[in-house]
Scaffold this motif. Sequence first.
Motif, PDB file in Angstrom:
ATOM      1  N   LYS A  21       0.863  -1.170   0.000  1.00 48.12           N
ATOM      2  CA  LYS A  21       0.000   0.000   0.000  1.00 48.12           C
ATOM      3  C   LYS A  21       0.902   1.224   0.000  1.00 48.12           C
ATOM      4  N   SER A  22       0.511   2.267  -0.716  1.00 46.83           N
ATOM      5  CA  SER A  22       1.382   3.443  -0.798  1.00 46.83           C
ATOM      6  C   SER A  22       0.664   4.714  -0.379  1.00 46.83           C
ATOM      7  N   TYR A  23       1.437   5.580   0.235  1.00 46.27           N
ATOM      8  CA  TYR A  23       1.018   6.942   0.540  1.00 46.27           C
ATOM      9  C   TYR A  23       2.158   7.857   0.133  1.00 46.27           C
ATOM     10  N   ALA A  24       1.814   9.107  -0.187  1.00 48.40           N
ATOM     11  CA  ALA A  24       2.834  10.050  -0.639  1.00 48.40           C
ATOM     12  C   ALA A  24       2.601  11.423  -0.023  1.00 48.40           C
ATOM     13  N   ASN A  25       3.682  12.176   0.081  1.00 50.44           N
ATOM     14  CA  ASN A  25       3.581  13.595   0.410  1.00 50.44           C
ATOM     15  C   ASN A  25       4.512  14.349  -0.541  1.00 50.44           C
ATOM     16  N   VAL A  29       7.510   9.044  -1.181  1.00 51.77           N
ATOM     17  CA  VAL A  29       6.443   8.071  -1.386  1.00 51.77           C
ATOM     18  C   VAL A  29       6.859   6.843  -0.581  1.00 51.77           C
ATOM     19  N   TYR A  31       5.914   2.798   0.357  1.00 48.93           N
ATOM     20  CA  TYR A  31       5.178   1.558   0.112  1.00 48.93           C
ATOM     21  C   TYR A  31       5.449   0.630   1.286  1.00 48.93           C
ATOM     22  N   HIS A 102       5.401  11.370   8.906  1.00 44.47           N
ATOM     23  CA  HIS A 102       4.045  11.655   8.432  1.00 44.47           C
ATOM     24  C   HIS A 102       3.491  10.468   7.649  1.00 44.47           C
ATOM     25  N   LEU A 103       4.296   9.931   6.728  1.00 47.09           N
ATOM     26  CA  LEU A 103       3.846   8.782   5.942  1.00 47.09           C
ATOM     27  C   LEU A 103       3.682   7.543   6.819  1.00 47.09           C
ATOM     28  N   LEU A 106       0.343   7.751   8.415  1.00 48.64           N
ATOM     29  CA  LEU A 106      -0.716   7.428   7.461  1.00 48.64           C
ATOM     30  C   LEU A 106      -0.828   5.918   7.278  1.00 48.64           C
ATOM     31  N   HIS A 107       0.295   5.211   7.267  1.00 46.60           N
ATOM     32  CA  HIS A 107       0.314   3.757   7.135  1.00 46.60           C
ATOM     33  C   HIS A 107      -0.067   3.053   8.447  1.00 46.60           C
ATOM     34  N   GLU A 108      -0.095   3.822   9.532  1.00 43.70           N
ATOM     35  CA  GLU A 108      -0.360   3.277  10.869  1.00 43.70           C
ATOM     36  C   GLU A 108       0.657   2.196  11.243  1.00 43.70           C
TER      37      GLU A 108
END
Length: 114
Positions: A21-25, A29, A31, A102-103, A106-108
């Motif tokens: 799963k990916s999140y970015a700021n 980025v 994964y 921060h990322l 978001l990924h917890e």
Amino acid sequence: MKSSISLKKNNEFRFVYENGKSYANKYLVMYVVENNLEYNRIGISVSKKVGNSVIRHRVTRLIRESYRLNIKRFKSGLNIVVVARVGAKDKTYREIESALLHLSKLHEILEEGI
């Protein structure tokens, strides 16, 4: 034993890209995928778009150090790939660390209370 174990092989990175799963700021980025091990493995990718080799290695060192100093806060059993964006090239350690944490939130994947 090293404090953090790295992902090195192309197929390891591809597995995380395809199944994670990916999140970015603005700067990074991230994964994340579970690895069924008792420790985390981290891979860092900085493309030539970010800058020349001196800049790329500096960004890599900043990301690795940000992870190393906060390693106790991360949950275990994860493969993590961090990809630097072009905006990361002239950022300070604090800005990169803030983006990484921060990322992670978001990924917890941060432990509570640490």
